[in-house]
Scaffold this active site. Sequence first.
Site, PDB file in Angstrom:
ATOM      1  N   LYS A  17     -12.752  -5.880  -2.818  1.00  0.00           N
ATOM      2  CA  LYS A  17     -11.963  -5.154  -3.817  1.00  0.00           C
ATOM      3  C   LYS A  17     -10.461  -5.376  -3.590  1.00  0.00           C
ATOM      4  O   LYS A  17     -10.052  -5.888  -2.543  1.00  0.00           O
ATOM      5  CB  LYS A  17     -12.327  -3.667  -3.748  1.00  0.00           C
ATOM      6  CG  LYS A  17     -13.775  -3.365  -4.156  1.00  0.00           C
ATOM      7  CD  LYS A  17     -14.039  -1.857  -4.134  1.00  0.00           C
ATOM      8  CE  LYS A  17     -15.456  -1.529  -4.586  1.00  0.00           C
ATOM      9  NZ  LYS A  17     -15.675  -0.048  -4.644  1.00  0.00           N
ATOM     10  N   PHE A  66     -14.026  10.376 -11.150  1.00  0.00           N
ATOM     11  CA  PHE A  66     -13.269   9.278 -10.532  1.00  0.00           C
ATOM     12  C   PHE A  66     -13.286   7.999 -11.376  1.00  0.00           C
ATOM     13  O   PHE A  66     -12.718   6.991 -10.982  1.00  0.00           O
ATOM     14  CB  PHE A  66     -13.819   8.978  -9.132  1.00  0.00           C
ATOM     15  CG  PHE A  66     -15.293   8.634  -9.101  1.00  0.00           C
ATOM     16  CD1 PHE A  66     -15.742   7.357  -9.415  1.00  0.00           C
ATOM     17  CD2 PHE A  66     -16.239   9.599  -8.760  1.00  0.00           C
ATOM     18  CE1 PHE A  66     -17.090   7.045  -9.390  1.00  0.00           C
ATOM     19  CE2 PHE A  66     -17.597   9.296  -8.731  1.00  0.00           C
ATOM     20  CZ  PHE A  66     -18.025   8.006  -9.055  1.00  0.00           C
ATOM     21  N   ARG A  94     -25.411  -3.848   2.106  1.00  0.00           N
ATOM     22  CA  ARG A  94     -25.144  -2.418   1.951  1.00  0.00           C
ATOM     23  C   ARG A  94     -24.933  -1.765   3.327  1.00  0.00           C
ATOM     24  O   ARG A  94     -24.061  -0.928   3.501  1.00  0.00           O
ATOM     25  CB  ARG A  94     -26.291  -1.707   1.232  1.00  0.00           C
ATOM     26  CG  ARG A  94     -26.510  -2.098  -0.210  1.00  0.00           C
ATOM     27  CD  ARG A  94     -25.574  -1.487  -1.195  1.00  0.00           C
ATOM     28  NE  ARG A  94     -25.539  -0.059  -1.243  1.00  0.00           N
ATOM     29  CZ  ARG A  94     -24.793   0.625  -2.122  1.00  0.00           C
ATOM     30  NH1 ARG A  94     -24.048  -0.026  -3.023  1.00  0.00           N
ATOM     31  NH2 ARG A  94     -24.766   1.924  -2.121  1.00  0.00           N
ATOM     32  N   THR A 100     -20.362   5.098   1.006  1.00  0.00           N
ATOM     33  CA  THR A 100     -19.362   4.992  -0.066  1.00  0.00           C
ATOM     34  C   THR A 100     -18.076   5.713   0.309  1.00  0.00           C
ATOM     35  O   THR A 100     -16.975   5.186   0.115  1.00  0.00           O
ATOM     36  CB  THR A 100     -19.928   5.621  -1.361  1.00  0.00           C
ATOM     37  OG1 THR A 100     -21.179   4.998  -1.652  1.00  0.00           O
ATOM     38  CG2 THR A 100     -18.975   5.450  -2.525  1.00  0.00           C
ATOM     39  N   ARG A 114     -16.426  -0.275   5.545  1.00  0.00           N
ATOM     40  CA  ARG A 114     -15.653   0.836   4.973  1.00  0.00           C
ATOM     41  C   ARG A 114     -15.144   1.768   6.060  1.00  0.00           C
ATOM     42  O   ARG A 114     -14.052   2.344   5.937  1.00  0.00           O
ATOM     43  CB  ARG A 114     -16.516   1.576   3.968  1.00  0.00           C
ATOM     44  CG  ARG A 114     -16.696   0.779   2.676  1.00  0.00           C
ATOM     45  CD  ARG A 114     -17.876   1.265   1.879  1.00  0.00           C
ATOM     46  NE  ARG A 114     -17.853   0.818   0.502  1.00  0.00           N
ATOM     47  CZ  ARG A 114     -18.829   1.077  -0.369  1.00  0.00           C
ATOM     48  NH1 ARG A 114     -19.883   1.782   0.018  1.00  0.00           N
ATOM     49  NH2 ARG A 114     -18.750   0.638  -1.605  1.00  0.00           N
ATOM     50  N   ASN A 124     -12.305   1.492  -1.327  1.00  0.00           N
ATOM     51  CA  ASN A 124     -13.218   1.409  -0.187  1.00  0.00           C
ATOM     52  C   ASN A 124     -13.679  -0.022   0.113  1.00  0.00           C
ATOM     53  O   ASN A 124     -14.791  -0.261   0.559  1.00  0.00           O
ATOM     54  CB  ASN A 124     -14.389   2.378  -0.376  1.00  0.00           C
ATOM     55  CG  ASN A 124     -15.198   2.050  -1.623  1.00  0.00           C
ATOM     56  OD1 ASN A 124     -14.847   1.141  -2.359  1.00  0.00           O
ATOM     57  ND2 ASN A 124     -16.268   2.780  -1.844  1.00  0.00           N
ATOM     58  N   HIS A 127     -17.748  -3.957  -2.628  1.00  0.00           N
ATOM     59  CA  HIS A 127     -18.873  -3.553  -3.473  1.00  0.00           C
ATOM     60  C   HIS A 127     -20.096  -4.342  -3.044  1.00  0.00           C
ATOM     61  O   HIS A 127     -19.981  -5.508  -2.664  1.00  0.00           O
ATOM     62  CB  HIS A 127     -18.576  -3.852  -4.947  1.00  0.00           C
ATOM     63  CG  HIS A 127     -19.795  -3.742  -5.814  1.00  0.00           C
ATOM     64  ND1 HIS A 127     -20.224  -2.535  -6.321  1.00  0.00           N
ATOM     65  CD2 HIS A 127     -20.704  -4.668  -6.193  1.00  0.00           C
ATOM     66  CE1 HIS A 127     -21.344  -2.730  -7.001  1.00  0.00           C
ATOM     67  NE2 HIS A 127     -21.653  -4.020  -6.945  1.00  0.00           N
TER      68      HIS A 127
HETATM   69  P1  ADP Z   1     -21.212   2.281  -3.951  1.00  0.00           P
HETATM   70  O1  ADP Z   1     -20.006   1.395  -4.189  1.00  0.00           O
HETATM   71  O2  ADP Z   1     -21.367   2.627  -2.490  1.00  0.00           O
HETATM   72  O3  ADP Z   1     -22.471   1.746  -4.572  1.00  0.00           O
HETATM   73  P2  ADP Z   1     -21.122   4.194  -6.147  1.00  0.00           P
HETATM   74  O4  ADP Z   1     -21.913   3.214  -6.934  1.00  0.00           O
HETATM   75  O5  ADP Z   1     -21.615   5.609  -6.071  1.00  0.00           O
HETATM   76  O6  ADP Z   1     -20.907   3.691  -4.641  1.00  0.00           O
HETATM   77  O7  ADP Z   1     -19.637   4.271  -6.716  1.00  0.00           O
HETATM   78  C1  ADP Z   1     -18.978   3.107  -7.155  1.00  0.00           C
HETATM   79  C2  ADP Z   1     -17.556   3.148  -6.662  1.00  0.00           C
HETATM   80  O8  ADP Z   1     -16.884   4.257  -7.248  1.00  0.00           O
HETATM   81  C3  ADP Z   1     -17.385   3.370  -5.158  1.00  0.00           C
HETATM   82  O9  ADP Z   1     -17.541   2.192  -4.388  1.00  0.00           O
HETATM   83  C4  ADP Z   1     -15.977   3.906  -5.097  1.00  0.00           C
HETATM   84  O10 ADP Z   1     -15.014   2.865  -5.227  1.00  0.00           O
HETATM   85  C5  ADP Z   1     -15.927   4.782  -6.333  1.00  0.00           C
HETATM   86  N1  ADP Z   1     -16.318   6.172  -6.011  1.00  0.00           N
HETATM   87  C6  ADP Z   1     -17.567   6.641  -5.826  1.00  0.00           C
HETATM   88  N2  ADP Z   1     -17.571   7.961  -5.534  1.00  0.00           N
HETATM   89  C7  ADP Z   1     -16.283   8.340  -5.551  1.00  0.00           C
HETATM   90  C8  ADP Z   1     -15.604   9.593  -5.330  1.00  0.00           C
HETATM   91  N3  ADP Z   1     -16.282  10.707  -5.040  1.00  0.00           N
HETATM   92  N4  ADP Z   1     -14.254   9.610  -5.415  1.00  0.00           N
HETATM   93  C9  ADP Z   1     -13.567   8.495  -5.702  1.00  0.00           C
HETATM   94  N5  ADP Z   1     -14.132   7.286  -5.944  1.00  0.00           N
HETATM   95  C10 ADP Z   1     -15.468   7.200  -5.854  1.00  0.00           C
HETATM   96 MG    MG Z   2     -23.014   1.499  -6.576  1.00  0.00          MG
END
Ligand code: ADP
Ligand code: MG
Length: 184
Positions: A17, A66, A94, A100, A114, A124, A127
């Site tokens: 990212k 968000f 993962r 996350t 992360r 973070n 992806h």
């Molecule tokens: P992941 O990337 O671990 O699969 P998600 O699919 O739940 O997580 O969320 C996609 C992206 O949205 C996250 O990687 C992060 O950048 C952002 N995100 C998720 N949850 C939050 C949150 N509570 N506050 C801010 N940003 C968030």
């Molecule tokens: Mg996701």
Amino acid sequence: MAARGSRPLALTLALLKPDAVAHPLVLEAVHQIILNNRFLIVRAKQMRCEPGQSRRFYREHAGRFFYQRLVEFMASGPMWAYILAHEDAVPLWRSLMGPTKVFRARNNVPDSIRGAYGLTDTRNTTHGSDSPASASREIAFFFPEFSEQLWYQREEPRLRRGPVYYDAEQRVHCVLGDEETELP
Ligand code: ADP
Ligand code: MG
């Protein structure tokens, strides 16, 4: 690199990212983690998300508090997109990424990507696709010219058989002896 064995390779989409790409040492550290964990980098490109593209990519989160912050962040600077191959591509990537939320990542899995490099819950660092079906969809989204079906027919068996080398300039793995035979 030696032959892989009999299990088929699976694919996943990894994104580095904008927060990772903004910091050259973080970018290189994450890239090195990919190499150290025996992923094969099938395709790699630096790219920048248009705001509309970033909204479509994360549409499953539309309406979450968000969402706006997330899509703006993803369109805020260059990223690297990788198609990664490994027998356990989706769960391995993962687990290397970690949770996350950065607070949880730092506390519970400090040596995850992360945990080590994430800045905030939004910024973070990486992806990773969350299932093989998501991986197929997300790979097609960022690499529309890539045919997963043709890759399984033509490239996967050769990558598995080897020998394979890493081309540091292109940042992808190649089959030794394929240099002359340009793949379509
Ligand atoms: P992941 O990337 O671990 O699969 P998600 O699919 O739940 O997580 O969320 C996609 C992206 O949205 C996250 O990687 C992060 O950048 C952002 N995100 C998720 N949850 C939050 C949150 N509570 N506050 C801010 N940003 C968030
Ligand atoms: Mg996701």
